[in-house]
Design a protein around this motif. Structure first.
Motif, PDB file in Angstrom:
ATOM      1  N   ASN A 109     -10.963  -5.144   8.144  1.00 31.00           N
ATOM      2  CA  ASN A 109     -12.014  -6.250   7.328  1.00 31.00           C
ATOM      3  C   ASN A 109     -11.477  -7.486   6.957  1.00 31.00           C
ATOM      4  O   ASN A 109     -12.647  -8.425   7.178  1.00 31.00           O
ATOM      5  N   GLU A 110     -10.336  -7.741   6.974  1.00 30.57           N
ATOM      6  CA  GLU A 110      -9.928  -9.202   6.895  1.00 30.57           C
ATOM      7  C   GLU A 110      -9.547  -9.856   8.248  1.00 30.57           C
ATOM      8  O   GLU A 110      -9.879 -11.329   8.220  1.00 30.57           O
ATOM      9  N   TYR A 169     -14.678   3.049   4.786  1.00 33.42           N
ATOM     10  CA  TYR A 169     -13.502   3.551   4.141  1.00 33.42           C
ATOM     11  C   TYR A 169     -14.019   4.852   3.421  1.00 33.42           C
ATOM     12  O   TYR A 169     -13.306   6.004   3.486  1.00 33.42           O
ATOM     13  N   ASN A 175      -8.683  -2.518   5.494  1.00 34.45           N
ATOM     14  CA  ASN A 175      -8.432  -3.708   5.065  1.00 34.45           C
ATOM     15  C   ASN A 175      -8.007  -4.792   6.116  1.00 34.45           C
ATOM     16  O   ASN A 175      -8.560  -5.863   6.419  1.00 34.45           O
ATOM     17  N   TYR A 224      -6.486   2.915   3.857  1.00 29.33           N
ATOM     18  CA  TYR A 224      -7.086   1.685   3.153  1.00 29.33           C
ATOM     19  C   TYR A 224      -6.431   0.604   3.895  1.00 29.33           C
ATOM     20  O   TYR A 224      -7.119  -0.506   4.051  1.00 29.33           O
ATOM     21  N   TYR A 244       0.878  -1.114  -0.010  1.00 28.69           N
ATOM     22  CA  TYR A 244       0.076  -0.163  -0.065  1.00 28.69           C
ATOM     23  C   TYR A 244       0.870   1.090  -0.108  1.00 28.69           C
ATOM     24  O   TYR A 244       2.034   1.360   0.574  1.00 28.69           O
TER      25      TYR A 244
END
Lengths: 284, 340
Positions: B43-44, B64, B40, B36, B27
């Motif tokens: 999110n994961e 986001y 992420n 982000y 990133y």
């Protein structure tokens, strides 16, 4: 993965096997006398470590290593098969991309290999065979409080090929060796994607913690280049070793890229049970 | 052997060396790239997303875009930190922290928004100066022959030999008060070692699971957690466990375990929660993120992320405090003496 398989097949079929037709007869006195080459080398180099269980970033730094090698001819296949034992280890310290964290990693391992030898000329010796071994290690992230470390353990079987070239420089006899080993099958320990070590070791909840590995999910290889040269009656060895260990199991990505420059010494031993008619101590 | 075969050999090795590298996605180290990456990771890897979305009424997929609108390429690290902390506070999780060189992003409303129900000055009146300490646990026999144990931290290792000494010393008491108020956690193993003193048989206390992949629904089958009875001295009489909102993480798990033990009554306020075993990761700018990774449940597969309700709800009263009395300790003594 296909590329790698093709490469292995291509190497064996186009490079090694045709030469075997020209192979010279080798006496078995070398095997009978248990003529053995021992070498001990120490290395210094770079390390690049990724362990997505601890951090998504690659840590880079320095590492020190050792490599202890034992090579001798056996009596198998009329003395054309050699045994090679490789005992190695490293400890490395690496820093994150933003210099905010450090990781300490290390491993120790042993690999035993058996190689068939072809001697197309007095100067060349070519070897191809199989290797079996394993290693254990760790990676400790000094910054993480809750999941600070990752344990590493693997066993593997590898294809191994090598070429040895003996030549003279002035009055001195030198030996160059290039060897590469690429594991094609094995097993590796790994926690599951978000599994804690508390769950594994305190609760005994195992979940795919031993994973089957192959060249697709663990494309690893080692390259070893050495040059033996005499100084004052002693044989010294310099070398370069690149050890690429990778895996992608349980959605966790891991790699250790170690590059080492090695220096050490070589010792030749034999029991002299049988008199050698034509002494040929050329193993390495 | 011809030289070209050696060249082929070397080229093959080089070819193999260059293929099949295992690396992570990268990133940008920019405000957007860092936000982000943070989004992420949650999110994961965050283990309560579905549960939090249902109970707190938000959609992580929208987060986001919502917080990226506050970013600009010219913003400094303090402003970026503030935006990131605001995004993380949507999760309302005390185990979610963002560490950077100048601050620690945190959500502490799980106790800051509630009465403390614990006063160290009042506790000192009960402990006086002649209490004992073993493995960080303070203990004493109160005037009415009720044993009192205060465990304010599960970070310190608790030895079985120490617990044997404590139990032996308190053996003649009519009942026992176990006070874990303001204990915000530590090692789960310490919490387990202490709770094993209060059961004579192996009991189911809950379940634990972990993520098996980055997908939202990638979870392992919850594994039952059993509490094994200690082989040392075990408490056989009534127990009152005192809790407040600062009982968090490993202490929350301790309270969960104790609720399944016989003869135990939980008295005080609801615990703070924190039932996700935390993991750490990093952002491109080097900041460290901690988050809940492995969910723990009760024996009935209920979430305890937002705390465990007491059996008897008691708050510290001002009148009692002015009299130098701790309402929770007094209520516990009353309960134990009545039981006796």
């Amino acid at each position: 993965m296909k590329k790698i398989l093709h490469a292995v097949v291509f190497t064996l079929t186009t490079f090694v096997l045709p030469i075997s037709a020209k192979a010279q007869e080798v006496t078995d006195t070398v095997a009978a006398n248990r003529y053995t080459v021992h070498s001990t080398m120490f290395g210094l180099g770079s390390t690049n470590q990724l362990e997505s269980y601890l951090s998504p970033f690659e840590y880079t730094g320095a590492q020190i290593s050792f490599l202890r090698e034992s090579l001798r001819m056996t009596r198998m296949a009329q003395g054309r098969i050699s045994y090679q034992g490789l005992f190695d280890g490293y400890v490395g310290c690496a820093t994150g991309p933003e210099d905010d964290g450090n990781e300490l990693g290390g491993s120790i391992g042993y690999h035993a290999g058996w190689h068939y030898h072809w001697t197309p000329s007095a100067q060349w010796r070519l070897m191809a065979g199989l290797q079996f071994g394993g290693d254990i290690g760790f990676l400790y992230n000094m910054r993480n409080g809750n999941n600070p470390a990752q344990a590493r353990a693997r066993i593997e079987s590898a294809a191994s090929v090598a070429a040895i070239y003996k030549f003279h420089l002035g009055r001195h006899s030198l030996t160059f060796r290039a060897q590469t080993d690429f594991p094609f099958m094995g097993a590796i320990f790994s926690p599951n994607y978000g599994q804690s070590y508390y769950e594994i070791f305190s609760k005994g909840n195992y979940d795919h913690n031993i994973c089957f590995t192959h060249m697709g999910n663990a494309p690893s290889f080692r390259g070893l280049f050495t040059l033996d040269f005499p100084i004052g009656g002693y044989i010294f060895r310099v070398g370069y070793n690149y050890d690429i260990r990778q895996s992608k199991v349980n959605h966790l990505k891991s790699h250790v890229y170690n590059h080492s420059f090695l220096i050490g010494y070589v010792k030749h031993f034999s029991f002299h049970k049988h008199k050698e008619k034509n002494p040929n101590r050329f193993i390495l | 052997m011809k030289l070209h075969t050696l060249y082929i050999y070397i080229m093959l090795l080089a070819g193999i060396s260059c293929s099949g590298c295992i690396r992570e996605d990268e990133y940008d180290n920019s405000p957007h790239g860092n936000l982000y990456a943070l989004w992420n990771i949650i999110n994961e890897q965050y283990c309560f997303l579905d549960y939090k979305e249902q109970t707190l009424d938000f959609k992580w997929n929208d987060m986001y875009a919502k917080y990226a609108s506050r970013l600009s390429s010219s913003m400094d690290s303090y402003q970026l930190f503030e935006v990131m902390c605001d995004m993380l506070s949507e999760l309302r999780d005390g185990h979610v922290n963002l560490y950077n060189p100048h601050d620690v992003g945190r959500y502490w409303s799980w106790y800051e928004d509630y009465p403390t129900n614990f006063n160290e000055e009042l506790q000192r009146k009960y402990l006086s100066n002649d209490y004992r300490i073993a493995s960080g646990i303070k203990y004493k026999i109160l005037d009415d022959n009720i044993g009192y144990i205060y465990c304010g931290d599960f970070s310190t290792a608790i030895g079985n030999g120490n617990l044997d000494e404590i139990m032996h010393y308190l053996r003649t008491c009519n009942g026992l008060i176990v006070d874990v108020r303001n204990n915000s956690g530590g090692q789960l193993t310490n919490a387990e070692i202490l709770s094993r003193r209060f059961t004579n048989k192996r009991i189911l206390v809950g379940y634990t699971a972990h993520k098996t992949g980055p997908g939202r629904n990638n979870f392992s089958t919850p594994e039952p957690e059993y509490l094994e009875p200690s082989t040392g001295i075990r408490w056989q009489k009534k127990v009152v466990l005192l809790t407040n909102r600062r009982c968090y993480s490993a202490t929350n798990t301790f309270v969960r375990n104790m609720k399944e033990c016989p003869n135990v009554t939980v008295l005080g306020d609801q615990t703070g929660g924190g039932s996700g075993l935390p993991f750490c990761s990093e952002l491109p700018n080097g900041w460290l993120i901690r988050f809940s990774a492995c969910p723990m449940y009760t024996a009935r597969m209920e979430h305890i992320e937002f705390g465990i309700a007491p059996d008897v709800n008691v708050s510290l009263s001002l009148e009692d405090a002015l009299r130098g009395e701790d309402t929770l300790i007094e209520e516990a003594r009353l309960l134990l003496n009545i039981s006796e």
